[in-house]
Design a protein around this motif. Structure first.
Motif, PDB file in Angstrom:
ATOM      1  N   TYR A  35      38.994  39.295  45.539  1.00  0.00           N
ATOM      2  CA  TYR A  35      38.290  39.932  46.648  1.00  0.00           C
ATOM      3  C   TYR A  35      37.080  39.071  47.043  1.00  0.00           C
ATOM      4  O   TYR A  35      36.483  38.390  46.212  1.00  0.00           O
ATOM      5  CB  TYR A  35      37.750  41.311  46.254  1.00  0.00           C
ATOM      6  CG  TYR A  35      38.778  42.396  46.059  1.00  0.00           C
ATOM      7  CD1 TYR A  35      39.418  42.564  44.840  1.00  0.00           C
ATOM      8  CD2 TYR A  35      39.085  43.274  47.095  1.00  0.00           C
ATOM      9  CE1 TYR A  35      40.342  43.575  44.651  1.00  0.00           C
ATOM     10  CE2 TYR A  35      40.007  44.294  46.918  1.00  0.00           C
ATOM     11  CZ  TYR A  35      40.630  44.444  45.689  1.00  0.00           C
ATOM     12  OH  TYR A  35      41.546  45.453  45.517  1.00  0.00           O
ATOM     13  N   MET A  89      30.061  37.016  47.333  1.00  0.00           N
ATOM     14  CA  MET A  89      30.465  37.265  45.949  1.00  0.00           C
ATOM     15  C   MET A  89      31.981  37.284  45.916  1.00  0.00           C
ATOM     16  O   MET A  89      32.616  37.949  46.735  1.00  0.00           O
ATOM     17  CB  MET A  89      29.911  38.605  45.463  1.00  0.00           C
ATOM     18  CG  MET A  89      30.365  38.994  44.074  1.00  0.00           C
ATOM     19  SD  MET A  89      29.442  38.148  42.795  1.00  0.00           S
ATOM     20  CE  MET A  89      28.059  39.283  42.643  1.00  0.00           C
ATOM     21  N   LEU A  91      35.110  38.366  43.763  1.00  0.00           N
ATOM     22  CA  LEU A  91      35.437  39.264  42.660  1.00  0.00           C
ATOM     23  C   LEU A  91      36.909  39.153  42.291  1.00  0.00           C
ATOM     24  O   LEU A  91      37.764  39.074  43.166  1.00  0.00           O
ATOM     25  CB  LEU A  91      35.142  40.715  43.057  1.00  0.00           C
ATOM     26  CG  LEU A  91      33.685  41.078  43.315  1.00  0.00           C
ATOM     27  CD1 LEU A  91      33.590  42.409  44.038  1.00  0.00           C
ATOM     28  CD2 LEU A  91      32.914  41.142  42.007  1.00  0.00           C
ATOM     29  N   PHE A 106      37.412  45.331  37.371  1.00  0.00           N
ATOM     30  CA  PHE A 106      36.756  44.212  38.038  1.00  0.00           C
ATOM     31  C   PHE A 106      35.958  43.355  37.056  1.00  0.00           C
ATOM     32  O   PHE A 106      35.338  43.865  36.125  1.00  0.00           O
ATOM     33  CB  PHE A 106      35.809  44.724  39.121  1.00  0.00           C
ATOM     34  CG  PHE A 106      36.518  45.190  40.354  1.00  0.00           C
ATOM     35  CD1 PHE A 106      37.073  46.455  40.417  1.00  0.00           C
ATOM     36  CD2 PHE A 106      36.651  44.352  41.457  1.00  0.00           C
ATOM     37  CE1 PHE A 106      37.735  46.890  41.551  1.00  0.00           C
ATOM     38  CE2 PHE A 106      37.310  44.776  42.597  1.00  0.00           C
ATOM     39  CZ  PHE A 106      37.851  46.047  42.639  1.00  0.00           C
ATOM     40  N   GLY A 107      35.956  42.066  37.330  1.00  0.00           N
ATOM     41  CA  GLY A 107      35.088  41.146  36.621  1.00  0.00           C
ATOM     42  C   GLY A 107      33.692  41.155  37.226  1.00  0.00           C
ATOM     43  O   GLY A 107      33.466  41.818  38.242  1.00  0.00           O
TER      44      GLY A 107
ATOM     45  N   TYR B  36      33.457  53.778  43.008  1.00  0.00           N
ATOM     46  CA  TYR B  36      33.005  52.693  42.143  1.00  0.00           C
ATOM     47  C   TYR B  36      31.496  52.537  42.300  1.00  0.00           C
ATOM     48  O   TYR B  36      30.943  52.782  43.383  1.00  0.00           O
ATOM     49  CB  TYR B  36      33.665  51.364  42.533  1.00  0.00           C
ATOM     50  CG  TYR B  36      35.080  51.162  42.038  1.00  0.00           C
ATOM     51  CD1 TYR B  36      36.161  51.688  42.734  1.00  0.00           C
ATOM     52  CD2 TYR B  36      35.334  50.429  40.876  1.00  0.00           C
ATOM     53  CE1 TYR B  36      37.465  51.484  42.283  1.00  0.00           C
ATOM     54  CE2 TYR B  36      36.626  50.225  40.418  1.00  0.00           C
ATOM     55  CZ  TYR B  36      37.678  50.751  41.130  1.00  0.00           C
ATOM     56  OH  TYR B  36      38.966  50.541  40.682  1.00  0.00           O
ATOM     57  N   GLY B  43      29.632  43.506  38.064  1.00  0.00           N
ATOM     58  CA  GLY B  43      30.919  43.844  38.662  1.00  0.00           C
ATOM     59  C   GLY B  43      31.004  45.321  38.991  1.00  0.00           C
ATOM     60  O   GLY B  43      30.118  46.105  38.665  1.00  0.00           O
ATOM     61  N   LEU B  44      32.076  45.694  39.636  1.00  0.00           N
ATOM     62  CA  LEU B  44      32.292  47.084  40.014  1.00  0.00           C
ATOM     63  C   LEU B  44      32.797  47.889  38.823  1.00  0.00           C
ATOM     64  O   LEU B  44      33.699  47.457  38.110  1.00  0.00           O
ATOM     65  CB  LEU B  44      33.315  47.159  41.145  1.00  0.00           C
ATOM     66  CG  LEU B  44      32.812  46.620  42.478  1.00  0.00           C
ATOM     67  CD1 LEU B  44      33.948  46.071  43.302  1.00  0.00           C
ATOM     68  CD2 LEU B  44      32.084  47.709  43.231  1.00  0.00           C
ATOM     69  N   GLN B  45      32.227  49.076  38.656  1.00  0.00           N
ATOM     70  CA  GLN B  45      32.633  49.952  37.564  1.00  0.00           C
ATOM     71  C   GLN B  45      33.196  51.235  38.146  1.00  0.00           C
ATOM     72  O   GLN B  45      32.589  51.839  39.031  1.00  0.00           O
ATOM     73  CB  GLN B  45      31.445  50.263  36.662  1.00  0.00           C
ATOM     74  CG  GLN B  45      31.787  51.164  35.477  1.00  0.00           C
ATOM     75  CD  GLN B  45      30.575  51.559  34.667  1.00  0.00           C
ATOM     76  OE1 GLN B  45      29.437  51.455  35.120  1.00  0.00           O
ATOM     77  NE2 GLN B  45      30.803  52.014  33.450  1.00  0.00           N
TER      78      GLN B  45
END
Lengths: 115, 117
Positions: A35, A89, A91, A106-107, B36, B43-45
Protein backbone atom coordinates in the motif's frame (compact mmCIF):
# COMPACT_ATOMS: atom_id res chain seq x y z
CA UNK A 1 3.68 -12.57 18.33
CA UNK A 2 4.55 -12.84 14.63
CA UNK A 3 4.87 -9.55 12.78
CA UNK A 4 5.31 -8.25 9.27
CA UNK A 5 8.85 -6.95 8.84
CA UNK A 6 9.78 -4.06 6.55
CA UNK A 7 13.06 -2.36 5.76
CA UNK A 8 14.33 0.24 5.66
CA UNK A 9 12.09 2.19 8.04
CA UNK A 10 13.15 5.51 6.51
CA UNK A 11 14.64 6.36 3.13
CA UNK A 12 15.69 9.67 1.67
CA UNK A 13 16.56 9.69 -1.99
CA UNK A 14 17.08 12.23 -4.72
CA UNK A 15 14.74 12.62 -7.64
CA UNK A 16 15.54 10.25 -10.54
CA UNK A 17 17.34 7.76 -8.31
CA UNK A 18 16.25 4.14 -7.81
CA UNK A 19 14.89 2.95 -4.48
CA UNK A 20 13.79 -0.44 -3.16
CA UNK A 21 11.77 -1.58 -0.19
CA UNK A 22 11.64 -5.04 1.35
CA UNK A 23 8.85 -6.87 3.14
CA UNK A 24 8.79 -10.18 4.98
CA UNK A 25 5.22 -11.29 5.75
CA UNK A 26 4.06 -13.41 8.65
CA UNK A 27 5.07 -17.01 8.10
CA UNK A 28 2.36 -18.97 6.32
CA UNK A 29 0.52 -15.95 4.96
CA UNK A 30 -0.10 -16.60 1.28
CA UNK A 31 -1.35 -13.14 0.42
CA UNK A 32 0.86 -10.06 0.48
CA UNK A 33 -0.13 -6.46 -0.20
CA UNK A 34 1.78 -3.25 -0.85
CA UNK A 35 0.00 0.00 0.00
CA UNK A 36 1.00 3.64 -0.44
CA UNK A 37 -0.13 6.16 2.14
CA UNK A 38 0.22 9.82 1.27
CA UNK A 39 0.34 12.14 4.28
CA UNK A 40 -3.16 12.92 5.50
CA UNK A 41 -4.82 10.16 3.51
CA UNK A 42 -5.73 6.51 3.95
CA UNK A 43 -3.57 3.79 2.39
CA UNK A 44 -4.23 2.81 -1.22
CA UNK A 45 -3.42 -0.59 -2.63
CA UNK A 46 -0.56 -0.74 -5.13
CA UNK A 47 -0.23 -4.47 -5.68
CA UNK A 48 -1.52 -7.75 -4.25
CA UNK A 49 0.21 -11.12 -4.47
CA UNK A 50 -1.10 -14.57 -3.81
CA UNK A 51 1.96 -16.73 -3.34
CA UNK A 52 4.29 -15.59 -6.15
CA UNK A 53 1.53 -14.46 -8.51
CA UNK A 54 0.20 -10.94 -8.93
CA UNK A 55 -3.54 -10.85 -8.22
CA UNK A 56 -4.11 -7.12 -8.63
CA UNK A 57 -1.69 -4.44 -9.82
CA UNK A 58 -4.23 -2.14 -11.44
CA UNK A 59 -3.13 0.84 -9.30
CA UNK A 60 0.61 0.29 -9.70
CA UNK A 61 2.30 2.94 -11.88
CA UNK A 62 4.03 0.39 -14.04
CA UNK A 63 6.24 2.85 -15.89
CA UNK A 64 8.28 3.38 -12.75
CA UNK A 65 7.13 0.89 -10.12
CA UNK A 66 7.78 -2.84 -10.03
CA UNK A 67 7.10 -5.52 -7.44
CA UNK A 68 8.13 -9.11 -7.12
CA UNK A 69 7.65 -12.04 -4.77
CA UNK A 70 9.83 -14.62 -6.44
CA UNK A 71 9.55 -17.51 -3.99
CA UNK A 72 6.15 -16.61 -2.62
CA UNK A 73 7.57 -15.44 0.68
CA UNK A 74 9.27 -12.03 0.97
CA UNK A 75 8.72 -9.24 -1.50
CA UNK A 76 10.49 -6.23 -2.97
CA UNK A 77 8.91 -3.02 -4.27
CA UNK A 78 11.09 -0.87 -6.51
CA UNK A 79 10.74 2.65 -7.85
CA UNK A 80 12.91 3.80 -10.74
CA UNK A 81 13.22 6.68 -11.26
CA UNK A 82 11.81 8.23 -8.09
CA UNK A 83 9.78 11.43 -8.42
CA UNK A 84 8.93 14.08 -5.85
CA UNK A 85 5.31 12.89 -5.76
CA UNK A 86 6.44 9.45 -4.60
CA UNK A 87 7.15 10.78 -1.12
CA UNK A 88 4.85 8.73 1.11
CA UNK A 89 4.66 5.86 3.57
CA UNK A 90 4.85 2.46 1.90
CA UNK A 91 3.06 -0.21 3.88
CA UNK A 92 3.23 -3.96 3.49
CA UNK A 93 0.51 -6.27 4.81
CA UNK A 94 -0.16 -9.99 4.73
CA UNK A 95 -3.09 -12.29 5.30
CA UNK A 96 -4.12 -15.93 5.24
CA UNK A 97 -6.43 -17.39 2.62
CA UNK A 98 -10.09 -18.23 2.98
CA UNK A 99 -12.23 -16.69 5.68
CA UNK A 100 -9.13 -15.59 7.57
CA UNK A 101 -8.31 -13.34 4.64
CA UNK A 102 -10.54 -10.68 6.18
CA UNK A 103 -7.79 -9.66 8.55
CA UNK A 104 -4.66 -8.07 7.16
CA UNK A 105 -1.60 -7.59 9.35
CA UNK A 106 0.46 -4.50 8.62
CA UNK A 107 4.15 -3.85 8.96
CA UNK A 108 5.57 -0.59 10.38
CA UNK A 109 6.07 0.88 6.92
CA UNK A 110 8.89 2.60 5.04
CA UNK A 111 8.73 6.38 4.97
CA UNK A 112 10.15 7.63 1.66
CA UNK A 113 11.23 11.21 1.14
CA UNK A 114 12.23 12.23 -2.38
CA UNK A 115 14.24 15.45 -2.62
CA UNK B 1 -17.31 -0.83 -6.01
CA UNK B 2 -17.24 0.41 -2.47
CA UNK B 3 -16.32 3.58 -0.62
CA UNK B 4 -15.82 4.69 2.95
CA UNK B 5 -16.51 8.16 4.33
CA UNK B 6 -15.18 9.28 7.67
CA UNK B 7 -17.28 12.26 8.59
CA UNK B 8 -14.72 14.07 10.77
CA UNK B 9 -11.10 14.62 9.87
CA UNK B 10 -10.29 15.75 13.43
CA UNK B 11 -11.95 14.97 16.77
CA UNK B 12 -10.85 16.42 20.07
CA UNK B 13 -12.06 15.13 23.46
CA UNK B 14 -11.02 15.53 27.06
CA UNK B 15 -9.52 12.61 28.91
CA UNK B 16 -12.24 10.57 30.60
CA UNK B 17 -15.02 11.68 28.23
CA UNK B 18 -16.66 9.52 25.54
CA UNK B 19 -15.24 9.11 22.05
CA UNK B 20 -17.33 8.93 18.87
CA UNK B 21 -15.69 8.54 15.46
CA UNK B 22 -18.17 8.42 12.61
CA UNK B 23 -18.01 6.25 9.51
CA UNK B 24 -20.38 5.60 6.64
CA UNK B 25 -19.85 3.10 3.86
CA UNK B 26 -21.22 2.50 0.41
CA UNK B 27 -21.11 -0.92 -1.17
CA UNK B 28 -23.01 -3.04 -3.68
CA UNK B 29 -22.76 -5.98 -1.30
CA UNK B 30 -22.59 -6.56 2.45
CA UNK B 31 -18.97 -5.80 3.22
CA UNK B 32 -16.77 -6.78 6.09
CA UNK B 33 -15.88 -3.66 8.09
CA UNK B 34 -12.90 -2.79 10.24
CA UNK B 35 -11.42 -0.05 12.34
CA UNK B 36 -7.64 0.34 12.35
CA UNK B 37 -5.55 2.67 14.51
CA UNK B 38 -2.22 4.21 13.51
CA UNK B 39 0.07 5.79 16.05
CA UNK B 40 2.78 8.17 14.77
CA UNK B 41 5.45 6.36 12.74
CA UNK B 42 3.84 3.01 13.50
CA UNK B 43 2.04 0.46 11.36
CA UNK B 44 -1.70 -0.01 11.32
CA UNK B 45 -3.19 -2.02 14.17
CA UNK B 46 -6.58 -3.71 13.94
CA UNK B 47 -8.99 -2.45 16.61
CA UNK B 48 -12.03 -4.50 15.69
CA UNK B 49 -13.79 -6.19 12.80
CA UNK B 50 -17.35 -6.88 11.71
CA UNK B 51 -17.67 -10.11 9.72
CA UNK B 52 -20.78 -11.79 11.15
CA UNK B 53 -24.33 -11.29 12.33
CA UNK B 54 -23.34 -9.70 15.64
CA UNK B 55 -23.92 -6.02 14.96
CA UNK B 56 -22.20 -4.75 18.09
CA UNK B 57 -18.52 -5.53 17.86
CA UNK B 58 -16.10 -5.21 20.74
CA UNK B 59 -12.45 -4.58 20.12
CA UNK B 60 -9.23 -3.94 21.95
CA UNK B 61 -8.58 -1.15 24.45
CA UNK B 62 -12.27 -0.69 25.28
CA UNK B 63 -13.39 0.32 21.78
CA UNK B 64 -16.56 -0.95 20.19
CA UNK B 65 -18.50 -0.31 16.99
CA UNK B 66 -22.07 -0.89 15.91
CA UNK B 67 -22.99 -1.98 12.40
CA UNK B 68 -26.24 -0.35 11.28
CA UNK B 69 -27.23 -1.60 7.86
CA UNK B 70 -30.20 0.76 7.52
CA UNK B 71 -27.90 3.74 8.07
CA UNK B 72 -24.87 2.19 6.31
CA UNK B 73 -22.85 3.24 9.32
CA UNK B 74 -20.12 1.70 11.46
CA UNK B 75 -19.31 4.29 14.12
CA UNK B 76 -16.52 3.70 16.62
CA UNK B 77 -17.07 4.51 20.30
CA UNK B 78 -15.30 4.33 23.63
CA UNK B 79 -16.89 5.29 26.96
CA UNK B 80 -13.86 7.03 28.40
CA UNK B 81 -10.91 8.40 26.46
CA UNK B 82 -7.34 7.87 27.60
CA UNK B 83 -4.31 9.93 26.63
CA UNK B 84 -2.85 6.88 24.90
CA UNK B 85 -5.85 6.81 22.53
CA UNK B 86 -4.51 9.84 20.67
CA UNK B 87 -3.82 8.57 17.15
CA UNK B 88 -5.27 8.38 13.66
CA UNK B 89 -8.20 6.04 13.13
CA UNK B 90 -9.22 4.50 9.83
CA UNK B 91 -12.56 2.96 8.97
CA UNK B 92 -12.10 0.25 6.36
CA UNK B 93 -14.35 -1.81 4.10
CA UNK B 94 -13.21 -5.24 3.04
CA UNK B 95 -14.42 -8.28 1.12
CA UNK B 96 -18.00 -9.43 1.08
CA UNK B 97 -18.91 -11.33 4.20
CA UNK B 98 -18.65 -15.11 3.69
CA UNK B 99 -16.89 -14.72 0.35
CA UNK B 100 -13.68 -16.04 1.83
CA UNK B 101 -11.74 -14.09 -0.74
CA UNK B 102 -8.61 -12.09 -0.20
CA UNK B 103 -9.40 -8.69 -1.64
CA UNK B 104 -8.09 -5.23 -1.17
CA UNK B 105 -9.28 -3.08 1.68
CA UNK B 106 -10.87 0.31 1.01
CA UNK B 107 -9.74 2.87 3.56
CA UNK B 108 -11.47 6.01 4.68
CA UNK B 109 -9.42 9.19 4.81
CA UNK B 110 -8.85 8.90 8.56
CA UNK B 111 -9.86 10.76 11.72
CA UNK B 112 -7.19 12.28 13.91
CA UNK B 113 -8.17 11.90 17.56
CA UNK B 114 -6.71 14.34 20.06
CA UNK B 115 -7.15 13.70 23.78
CA UNK B 116 -6.82 16.74 26.01
CA UNK B 117 -5.67 16.43 29.63
Amino acid sequence: EAEVAQSPRYKITEKSQAVAFWCDPISGHATLYWYRQILGQGPELLVQFQDESVVDDSQLPKDRFSAERLKGVDSTLKIQPAELGDSAMYLCASSLLGRAAYEQYFGPGTRLTVT
Amino acid sequence: AQSVTQLDSHVSVSEGTPVLLRCNYSSSYSPSLFWYVQHPNKGLQLLLKYTSAATLVKGINGFEAEFKKSETSFHLTKPSAHMSDAAEYFCVAGPQISSGSARQLTFGSGTQLTVLP
